[in-house]
Design an enzyme around this catalytic site. Sequence first.
Site, mmCIF file in Angstrom:
data_model
loop_
_atom_site.group_PDB
_atom_site.id
_atom_site.type_symbol
_atom_site.label_atom_id
_atom_site.label_comp_id
_atom_site.label_asym_id
_atom_site.label_seq_id
_atom_site.Cartn_x
_atom_site.Cartn_y
_atom_site.Cartn_z
ATOM 1 N N GLY A 280 16.085 17.580 -2.351
ATOM 2 C CA GLY A 280 16.408 16.765 -3.660
ATOM 3 C C GLY A 280 15.836 17.537 -4.731
ATOM 4 O O GLY A 280 14.868 18.474 -4.718
ATOM 5 N N ALA A 281 16.480 17.326 -5.979
ATOM 6 C CA ALA A 281 16.105 18.020 -7.135
ATOM 7 C C ALA A 281 15.817 16.892 -8.518
ATOM 8 O O ALA A 281 16.090 17.285 -9.375
ATOM 9 C CB ALA A 281 16.953 19.024 -7.522
ATOM 10 N N GLY A 282 15.648 15.849 -8.133
ATOM 11 C CA GLY A 282 15.356 14.872 -9.208
ATOM 12 C C GLY A 282 13.999 14.895 -9.950
ATOM 13 O O GLY A 282 13.062 15.833 -9.616
ATOM 14 N N GLY A 283 13.707 13.723 -10.451
ATOM 15 C CA GLY A 283 12.109 13.623 -10.997
ATOM 16 C C GLY A 283 11.178 13.562 -10.034
ATOM 17 O O GLY A 283 10.394 14.467 -10.607
ATOM 18 N N LYS B 66 13.028 9.275 -15.381
ATOM 19 C CA LYS B 66 11.729 10.210 -15.683
ATOM 20 C C LYS B 66 12.012 11.435 -16.597
ATOM 21 O O LYS B 66 11.096 11.562 -17.275
ATOM 22 C CB LYS B 66 11.448 10.882 -14.156
ATOM 23 C CG LYS B 66 10.520 9.710 -13.534
ATOM 24 C CD LYS B 66 10.071 10.088 -12.422
ATOM 25 C CE LYS B 66 9.326 8.948 -11.297
ATOM 26 N NZ LYS B 66 8.739 9.475 -9.998
ATOM 27 N N SER C 239 4.265 -1.719 -7.309
ATOM 28 C CA SER C 239 3.348 -1.242 -8.460
ATOM 29 C C SER C 239 2.489 -2.540 -9.281
ATOM 30 O O SER C 239 1.299 -2.383 -9.118
ATOM 31 C CB SER C 239 4.171 -0.532 -9.403
ATOM 32 O OG SER C 239 4.395 0.809 -9.126
ATOM 33 N N ASP D 227 2.805 12.456 -10.421
ATOM 34 C CA ASP D 227 3.638 12.856 -9.054
ATOM 35 C C ASP D 227 3.204 13.578 -8.262
ATOM 36 O O ASP D 227 2.806 13.552 -7.073
ATOM 37 C CB ASP D 227 5.142 12.711 -9.274
ATOM 38 C CG ASP D 227 5.939 11.385 -9.677
ATOM 39 O OD1 ASP D 227 5.495 10.256 -9.312
ATOM 40 O OD2 ASP D 227 6.884 11.518 -10.153
#
Length: 290
Positions: free
Chosen positions: A130-133, A69, A20, A105
Amino acid sequence: MVQVEGRVALIGHPVGHSLSPVMHNRAFERLGLAWRYSAFDVQPKDLPDAMRGLRALGFRGWNITVPHKEAACRLVDELSDEAAEIGAVNTVLVQEGRLTGYNTDGWGYVEALHAETGLTVEGKVCVVVGAGGAARGIAHALVREGALVRVVARRPAQAERLADEFSRLGPGRMQAGGWDKLQVWLREADLCVNTTPVGMSPGTGAMPFDPGWTREDCVVSDIVYNPRETLLLKRARELGRSTCDGVGMFVFQGAAAFRIWTGLAAPVADMRAVVEEGLDDGAVKGGSDI
């Protein structure tokens, strides 16, 4: 009026691997802006202090990556409509001392998907692993685009919570299941996307699932960008599947954050070029921002 000088940052844990800073600093240089982007490794317990500190130091904003997040939602003064619906923040803007949280995102993912595969997801079945941010932003965007989204996680309760929260977007538009559902659902998917860190450098020998479980016309996508071609994508390509790597999402979500901070359109081609240079040169020793 464009703010020609400013400071922005990335906070997460870890962040030493992140591209980044080089991506955004190349963009600032390209547009002749005296801005600077830095990265700060922040432990979860220190997140509130870090955000207060960046505000006090006069930062214009910052990006937020794993594992912060969702927690960041509770630390800003207000949320964009999209961030409030998603329940996760990856970009913060500071205006007159107030923090506004955004989520770029999902938009970044859909833009990359369109650009790299031409796939339109309206009416399609999409499996999100997956189930994250990051999964929250992507699943939200896919539902908004008219897809039927099925979220699979090793902790079924996490996937079920996400689906329950997003039920307000439309009945039956999102389903949740545990790992026992994955193979069955992949056989019915038009698109599958890995949002977990499985396969990320340095653990490049792992795959989150077998791409052979997918149909021949399924697009296999991975938001990990280091390595650019994960083992999942390599195996999928060898099987003749269309694939979408994580570089595009990383660049497009960054471009959206750039516009939020500066009010200017980001030089996307330059941003992508410097990211690809960093990956090709081996500048990133481990990890991705997801």
